[in-house]
Design a protein around this motif. Structure first.
Motif, PDB file in Angstrom:
ATOM      1  N   ASN A   1      63.596  70.083  57.674  1.00 22.51           N
ATOM      2  CA  ASN A   1      64.500  70.984  58.390  1.00 22.51           C
ATOM      3  C   ASN A   1      65.915  70.906  57.823  1.00 22.51           C
ATOM      4  O   ASN A   1      66.601  71.925  57.706  1.00 22.51           O
ATOM      5  CB  ASN A   1      64.517  70.638  59.883  1.00 22.51           C
ATOM      6  CG  ASN A   1      63.456  71.376  60.670  1.00 22.51           C
ATOM      7  OD1 ASN A   1      63.091  72.503  60.331  1.00 22.51           O
ATOM      8  ND2 ASN A   1      62.941  70.759  61.717  1.00 22.51           N
TER       9      ASN A   1
ATOM     10  N   GLU B   1      67.792  75.191  73.220  1.00 27.29           N
ATOM     11  CA  GLU B   1      68.166  74.904  71.833  1.00 27.29           C
ATOM     12  C   GLU B   1      66.968  75.085  70.906  1.00 27.29           C
ATOM     13  O   GLU B   1      67.091  75.695  69.834  1.00 27.29           O
ATOM     14  CB  GLU B   1      68.702  73.477  71.715  1.00 27.29           C
ATOM     15  CG  GLU B   1      69.098  73.106  70.288  1.00 27.29           C
ATOM     16  CD  GLU B   1      69.594  71.678  70.171  1.00 27.29           C
ATOM     17  OE1 GLU B   1      69.992  71.290  69.056  1.00 27.29           O
ATOM     18  OE2 GLU B   1      69.576  70.945  71.184  1.00 27.29           O
TER      19      GLU B   1
ATOM     20  N   ASP C   1      60.200  71.472  67.058  1.00 29.57           N
ATOM     21  CA  ASP C   1      61.457  70.791  67.333  1.00 29.57           C
ATOM     22  C   ASP C   1      62.197  70.374  66.065  1.00 29.57           C
ATOM     23  O   ASP C   1      61.855  70.812  64.958  1.00 29.57           O
ATOM     24  CB  ASP C   1      61.213  69.578  68.234  1.00 29.57           C
ATOM     25  CG  ASP C   1      60.337  68.511  67.572  1.00 29.57           C
ATOM     26  OD1 ASP C   1      60.051  68.626  66.357  1.00 29.57           O
ATOM     27  OD2 ASP C   1      59.928  67.563  68.264  1.00 29.57           O
ATOM     28  N   HIS C   2      63.208  69.518  66.228  1.00 31.55           N
ATOM     29  CA  HIS C   2      64.052  69.067  65.130  1.00 31.55           C
ATOM     30  C   HIS C   2      63.268  68.320  64.060  1.00 31.55           C
ATOM     31  O   HIS C   2      63.722  68.228  62.915  1.00 31.55           O
ATOM     32  CB  HIS C   2      65.144  68.136  65.665  1.00 31.55           C
ATOM     33  CG  HIS C   2      65.977  68.735  66.755  1.00 31.55           C
ATOM     34  ND1 HIS C   2      65.504  68.891  68.048  1.00 31.55           N
ATOM     35  CD2 HIS C   2      67.251  69.197  66.756  1.00 31.55           C
ATOM     36  CE1 HIS C   2      66.451  69.435  68.792  1.00 31.55           C
ATOM     37  NE2 HIS C   2      67.515  69.630  68.045  1.00 31.55           N
TER      38      HIS C   2
ATOM     39  N   ASN D   1      69.054  73.243  57.892  1.00 29.18           N
ATOM     40  CA  ASN D   1      69.484  72.324  58.944  1.00 29.18           C
ATOM     41  C   ASN D   1      69.811  73.039  60.260  1.00 29.18           C
ATOM     42  O   ASN D   1      70.910  72.915  60.809  1.00 29.18           O
ATOM     43  CB  ASN D   1      70.704  71.516  58.488  1.00 29.18           C
ATOM     44  CG  ASN D   1      70.891  70.233  59.293  1.00 29.18           C
ATOM     45  OD1 ASN D   1      70.033  69.846  60.079  1.00 29.18           O
ATOM     46  ND2 ASN D   1      72.028  69.590  59.102  1.00 29.18           N
ATOM     47  N   PRO D   2      68.848  73.780  60.819  1.00 26.20           N
ATOM     48  CA  PRO D   2      69.111  74.505  62.065  1.00 26.20           C
ATOM     49  C   PRO D   2      69.436  73.605  63.247  1.00 26.20           C
ATOM     50  O   PRO D   2      70.116  74.021  64.179  1.00 26.20           O
ATOM     51  CB  PRO D   2      67.821  75.290  62.300  1.00 26.20           C
ATOM     52  CG  PRO D   2      66.771  74.490  61.587  1.00 26.20           C
ATOM     53  CD  PRO D   2      67.456  73.942  60.372  1.00 26.20           C
ATOM     54  N   GLY D   3      68.947  72.356  63.222  1.00 27.68           N
ATOM     55  CA  GLY D   3      69.196  71.441  64.331  1.00 27.68           C
ATOM     56  C   GLY D   3      70.440  70.603  64.180  1.00 27.68           C
ATOM     57  O   GLY D   3      70.740  69.781  65.050  1.00 27.68           O
ATOM     58  N   GLN D   4      71.180  70.811  63.068  1.00 31.67           N
ATOM     59  CA  GLN D   4      72.403  70.043  62.820  1.00 31.67           C
ATOM     60  C   GLN D   4      72.128  68.544  62.884  1.00 31.67           C
ATOM     61  O   GLN D   4      72.782  67.795  63.601  1.00 31.67           O
ATOM     62  CB  GLN D   4      73.497  70.433  63.815  1.00 31.67           C
ATOM     63  CG  GLN D   4      73.924  71.887  63.714  1.00 31.67           C
ATOM     64  CD  GLN D   4      74.481  72.230  62.320  1.00 31.67           C
ATOM     65  OE1 GLN D   4      75.437  71.634  61.860  1.00 31.67           O
ATOM     66  NE2 GLN D   4      73.849  73.192  61.659  1.00 31.67           N
TER      67      GLN D   4
ATOM     68  N   GLY E   1      66.256  78.747  70.427  1.00 33.05           N
ATOM     69  CA  GLY E   1      67.237  79.479  69.636  1.00 33.05           C
ATOM     70  C   GLY E   1      67.312  79.072  68.183  1.00 33.05           C
ATOM     71  O   GLY E   1      67.816  79.840  67.349  1.00 33.05           O
ATOM     72  N   ARG E   2      66.803  77.877  67.840  1.00 31.06           N
ATOM     73  CA  ARG E   2      67.006  77.364  66.491  1.00 31.06           C
ATOM     74  C   ARG E   2      65.748  77.162  65.665  1.00 31.06           C
ATOM     75  O   ARG E   2      65.811  77.178  64.438  1.00 31.06           O
ATOM     76  CB  ARG E   2      67.750  76.015  66.566  1.00 31.06           C
ATOM     77  CG  ARG E   2      69.150  76.109  67.114  1.00 31.06           C
ATOM     78  CD  ARG E   2      69.864  74.776  66.993  1.00 31.06           C
ATOM     79  NE  ARG E   2      71.245  74.854  67.452  1.00 31.06           N
ATOM     80  CZ  ARG E   2      72.129  73.862  67.337  1.00 31.06           C
ATOM     81  NH1 ARG E   2      71.755  72.726  66.778  1.00 31.06           N
ATOM     82  NH2 ARG E   2      73.356  74.012  67.771  1.00 31.06           N
ATOM     83  N   PHE E   3      64.601  76.963  66.317  1.00 33.11           N
ATOM     84  CA  PHE E   3      63.410  76.576  65.573  1.00 33.11           C
ATOM     85  C   PHE E   3      62.272  77.572  65.779  1.00 33.11           C
ATOM     86  O   PHE E   3      62.222  78.271  66.793  1.00 33.11           O
ATOM     87  CB  PHE E   3      62.969  75.173  65.990  1.00 33.11           C
ATOM     88  CG  PHE E   3      63.992  74.116  65.711  1.00 33.11           C
ATOM     89  CD1 PHE E   3      64.152  73.598  64.445  1.00 33.11           C
ATOM     90  CD2 PHE E   3      64.834  73.678  66.726  1.00 33.11           C
ATOM     91  CE1 PHE E   3      65.115  72.640  64.177  1.00 33.11           C
ATOM     92  CE2 PHE E   3      65.804  72.718  66.477  1.00 33.11           C
ATOM     93  CZ  PHE E   3      65.945  72.198  65.190  1.00 33.11           C
TER      94      PHE E   3
END
Length: 223
Positions: free
Chosen positions: A33, A159, A183-184, A38-41, A162-164
């Motif tokens: 990821n 989260e 998930d992350h 790096n969508p999860g920062q 919206g991100r994954f």
């Protein structure tokens, strides 16, 4: 611990971790990821570079705590400054099944797993399609997640949504019937089928589509 920020180092780490799958699967998914936008920062740390012995993935700029930090030691032992969460992998993909095939034969799949009479295209078989969850569905996710039901879990699920990537099966009106969130760490984290729509093969379809999409992005799939 040393934070790796150089793209070349991250790509090298990705290759090293790949050679030790499935042992390195939890942290490997996080590195994938990170190297893919790096969508999860998140950030990844090693005890030393390049001859590292432990790897840690965590939210960027934060000290790992509770279930947010995952680490795996290359020798097979696990070391972690916090409590590691056990991650499950993406679902196994049945050989020969493609997403197009699944979409074209959804009726047949539902018939085979749910005992519903009829064949693909039969009006007695409810129409099901692959779609997407909306931000407005976060309350439904929070209510149906075993660890949900509170404000913190709602923020977490929002989260992820919206991100994954995720997969959602919908009825003809666009309402969600079954879904799989990731998930992350690149793992399946919330898979659910509404009780009224179970035993019809929905989850197998959702898991297979999610796994194939993950593979297309370079993520490994494990049952």
């Amino acid at each position: 611990m040393q934070i790796l920020t150089n793209p070349a180092q991250l790509q090298c780490l990705e290759g090293i971790l790949k050679k030790s799958l499935p042992l390195t699967l939890p942290v490997y998914g996080a590195v994938l990821n990170i190297t893919r936008g790096n969508p999860g920062q998140f950030e990844v740390l090693v005890d030393k570079w390049p001859d590292f012995g432990a790897v840690l993935a965590r939210p960027r700029g934060e000290v790992a705590h509770r279930d947010m930090g995952h680490c795996r030691e290359r020798g097979g032992m696990t070391r972690c400054p916090s409590t590691c969460q056990v991650c499950s992998g993406h679902p196994w993909v049945p050989p020969g099944a493609s997403e197009r095939w699944l979409l074209e034969h959804t009726g047949s799949i539902l018939q085979g797993f749910g005992g519903i009479p009829g064949t693909a295209g039969d009006p007695r078989v409810p129409a099901v399609r692959v779609g997407s969850l909306l931000p407005s569905h976060v309350d439904l996710l929070n209510e149906t997640w075993p660890y949900g039901g509170n404000a913190r879990s709602r923020r977490y699920l929002a989260e992820l949504l919206g991100r994954f990537p995720h997969v959602c099966l919908q009825d003809s009106a666009g309402e969600p019937l079954s879904w799989v969130l990731t998930d992350h760490f690149g793992t399946g984290t919330h898979s659910f089928t509404l009780p009224a729509h179970r035993r019809r093969g929905h989850m197998q379809v959702a898991l297979t589509v999610a796994a194939q999409r993950a593979q297309a992005r370079g993520f490994p799939t494990f049952g």
